[in-house]
Write a protein that holds these residues in place. Structure first.
Motif, PDB file in Angstrom:
ATOM      1  N   GLY A 164       0.802  -1.216   0.000  1.00 32.34           N
ATOM      2  CA  GLY A 164       0.000   0.000   0.000  1.00 32.34           C
ATOM      3  C   GLY A 164       0.840   1.274   0.000  1.00 32.34           C
ATOM      4  N   LEU A 165       2.051   1.201  -0.509  1.00 29.66           N
ATOM      5  CA  LEU A 165       2.913   2.386  -0.522  1.00 29.66           C
ATOM      6  C   LEU A 165       2.692   3.248  -1.762  1.00 29.66           C
ATOM      7  N   ASN A 166       1.935   2.744  -2.712  1.00 29.22           N
ATOM      8  CA  ASN A 166       1.716   3.496  -3.956  1.00 29.22           C
ATOM      9  C   ASN A 166       0.505   4.416  -3.830  1.00 29.22           C
ATOM     10  N   ARG A 167       0.392   5.322  -4.786  1.00 28.02           N
ATOM     11  CA  ARG A 167      -0.853   6.081  -4.928  1.00 28.02           C
ATOM     12  C   ARG A 167      -1.257   5.911  -6.371  1.00 28.02           C
ATOM     13  N   GLY A 168      -2.128   4.962  -6.636  1.00 28.62           N
ATOM     14  CA  GLY A 168      -2.492   4.655  -8.018  1.00 28.62           C
ATOM     15  C   GLY A 168      -1.283   4.126  -8.763  1.00 28.62           C
ATOM     16  N   ASN A 169      -0.963   4.763  -9.891  1.00 28.53           N
ATOM     17  CA  ASN A 169       0.181   4.319 -10.684  1.00 28.53           C
ATOM     18  C   ASN A 169       1.472   4.983 -10.237  1.00 28.53           C
ATOM     19  N   SER A 170       1.380   5.704  -9.161  1.00 23.27           N
ATOM     20  CA  SER A 170       2.498   6.533  -8.753  1.00 23.27           C
ATOM     21  C   SER A 170       3.149   5.996  -7.473  1.00 23.27           C
ATOM     22  N   LEU A 171       4.450   6.143  -7.390  1.00 22.19           N
ATOM     23  CA  LEU A 171       5.178   5.644  -6.219  1.00 22.19           C
ATOM     24  C   LEU A 171       6.408   6.496  -5.954  1.00 22.19           C
ATOM     25  N   ARG A 172       6.621   6.797  -4.695  1.00 17.05           N
ATOM     26  CA  ARG A 172       7.842   7.494  -4.277  1.00 17.05           C
ATOM     27  C   ARG A 172       8.981   6.486  -4.204  1.00 17.05           C
ATOM     28  N   LEU A 173       9.943   6.624  -5.102  1.00 17.16           N
ATOM     29  CA  LEU A 173      11.061   5.680  -5.198  1.00 17.16           C
ATOM     30  C   LEU A 173      12.324   6.333  -4.670  1.00 17.16           C
ATOM     31  N   PRO A 174      12.811   5.893  -3.528  1.00 20.34           N
ATOM     32  CA  PRO A 174      13.932   6.589  -2.910  1.00 20.34           C
ATOM     33  C   PRO A 174      15.300   6.161  -3.427  1.00 20.34           C
TER      34      PRO A 174
END
Lengths: 251, 251
Positions: free
Chosen positions: B179-189
């Motif tokens: 559940g770390l994504n927001r739709g098709n979007s993800l914060r990739l560190p």
DNA sequence: CGACTTGTTGATGTACATCAAGGTACGTGG
DNA sequence: CCACGTACCTTGATGTACATCAACAAGTCG
């Protein structure tokens, strides 16, 4: 790719297992041996080229290699193949497929090989009744992960020549711990294609690299006989460090 | 590379652990929760860039990632680095080092991260008293091996473009299950250097390949924000198959 | 019956030409 | 200052093609 031969009945009882006599394996007490003996449902003998587990197929059994060489690999849809690692006597096969319900890789025999077969359904009883054995299984899984770590470092960051030198030393070292060598010499049942697919190289480039190293006097490899000529230089060149020799479990 | 901060006392009790509420994790019963609560000796919060385990060093603890991203890597003597895999919340860290007595890899935090800490000495009690938990640990080890298998296939046999597409989908998929994504979007560190060291590519070539794929409209990645634009084409191109979604254990 | 061809196949060796990936250098922008 | 972007040249690795060599089966002839 042949089909496995029919599984045979039990020929060798665990308490009399000759493999366990090797100094590299942990001693089992009588209760453990009795349990393993009951856990074991049979033996399987396969010819070279036979697959035991198939990528994408449900795998109901857990195996231990009793004799022979096997290898584990994955393929891409277009046929590109990556060999993941090799299984020698004492190595566990099929843990992934038993726990995750199906195998995501194939395991094939490199030579004629015989395997001890265990039923997945009894695995839970092993965890309940024999925590030491459960611990052993986890240990073997962790060891498998470590081998993959090293292999991944090779394929990702070593040059072609370093990879070739490394993998030959690695295989020699593992075989040596099982007493399969004769001095600096070892019967290696691989083709250059296997090596290439192990190292992520093309067949042609593997061949060139192999000869480059042979010309440098590091080793020779003719008629399936690998001879380590200069282990020190070879280990230095490939940044190879032998695995610490531990007394390890065997199922 | 910073040193880990001092371990703090226990802040969150296992029975109240918010992570366990995620649908992807197996439910623990009260006995298990009580045992875990006793097994846990503390929490560790580390800043990005901090190493938790060091290659070649004795590692007395077992960890579970509670929050944040971490990664595991090995280095060659001359500094070449290979990232082996990433650890996200719920992932186990240090099993190898606990079982084999020392770590052969380093684990570093990619973001600020917090970890639950377990004492190695109590691991044996876990195997004795809670075979289900022992089984879980083995399951997690087998899963780790599977991730490495897939990664090795990538590095060994996929082209640079396929590797980049594959690893981004892979990370997105794992993050999504948590559940770390927001739709098709993800914060990739990650930095591109991390990607390069993951995929066995040079930094420059990783950059070129990344932009080639972005131009093709498969995804975008700006300011640390990954957006999957065309998941289907991307998965097809990279021969990516999402992991089957299983209810998995967490320690 | 044995000995000598012949054909086949799989593994290996080597020579190109080509290309994917690497390395250096020097930008920009936050 | 560090991460990213891009140009340019170099090189390590690939792919195709073809030759060699041993193992093995079939067929032929003395």
């Amino acid at each position: 790719m042949k089909k496995p031969e029919a599984m045979q009945g039990r020929q060798v009882a665990c308490p009399e297992c000759p493999l366990r006599l090797q100094k590299c394996f942990r001693q089992f007490d009588e209760t453990e041996l009795a349990f393993m003996d009951a856990f074991k449902v049979g033996e399987l003998v396969v010819d070279a080229g036979t697959s035991v587990l198939l990528q994408g197929i449900d795998g109901p059994h857990l195996y231990t290699v009793f004799s022979g060489w096997m290898f584990r690999f994955k393929t891409l849809p277009d046929g590109r193949r990556q060999i993941l690692n090799y299984a020698l006597p004492g190595d566990l096969i099929g843990l992934q497929s038993v726990l995750m319900d199906k195998a995501e890789h194939t395991v094939e025999a490199l030579t004629r090989a015989s395997l001890c077969v265990f039923a997945r359904d009894n695995l839970w009883r092993l965890y309940e009744k024999h925590p030491e054995l459960a611990f052993d299984i986890t240990w073997l899984a962790a060891r498998g992960e470590r081998l993959l770590d090293e292999h991944l470092l090779s394929v990702g960051r070593r040059t072609a020549a370093e990879r070739v030198a490394y993998v030959l030393l690695h295989l020699f070292d593992r075989a040596r711990q099982l007493g399969l060598n004769r001095g600096n010499s070892l019967r290696l049942p691989l083709t250059q294609q296997h090596l290439a697919d192990t190292l992520g190289l093309s067949l042609v480039h593997t061949n060139k690299t192999l000869h480059q190293l042979i010309r440098r006097g590091l080793f020779s490899w003719r008629n399936g006989e690998l001879v380590i000529r200069n282990a020190k230089a070879m280990a230095e060149f490939a940044s190879f460090e032998p695995m610490q020799e531990v007394v390890r479990p065997i199922l």
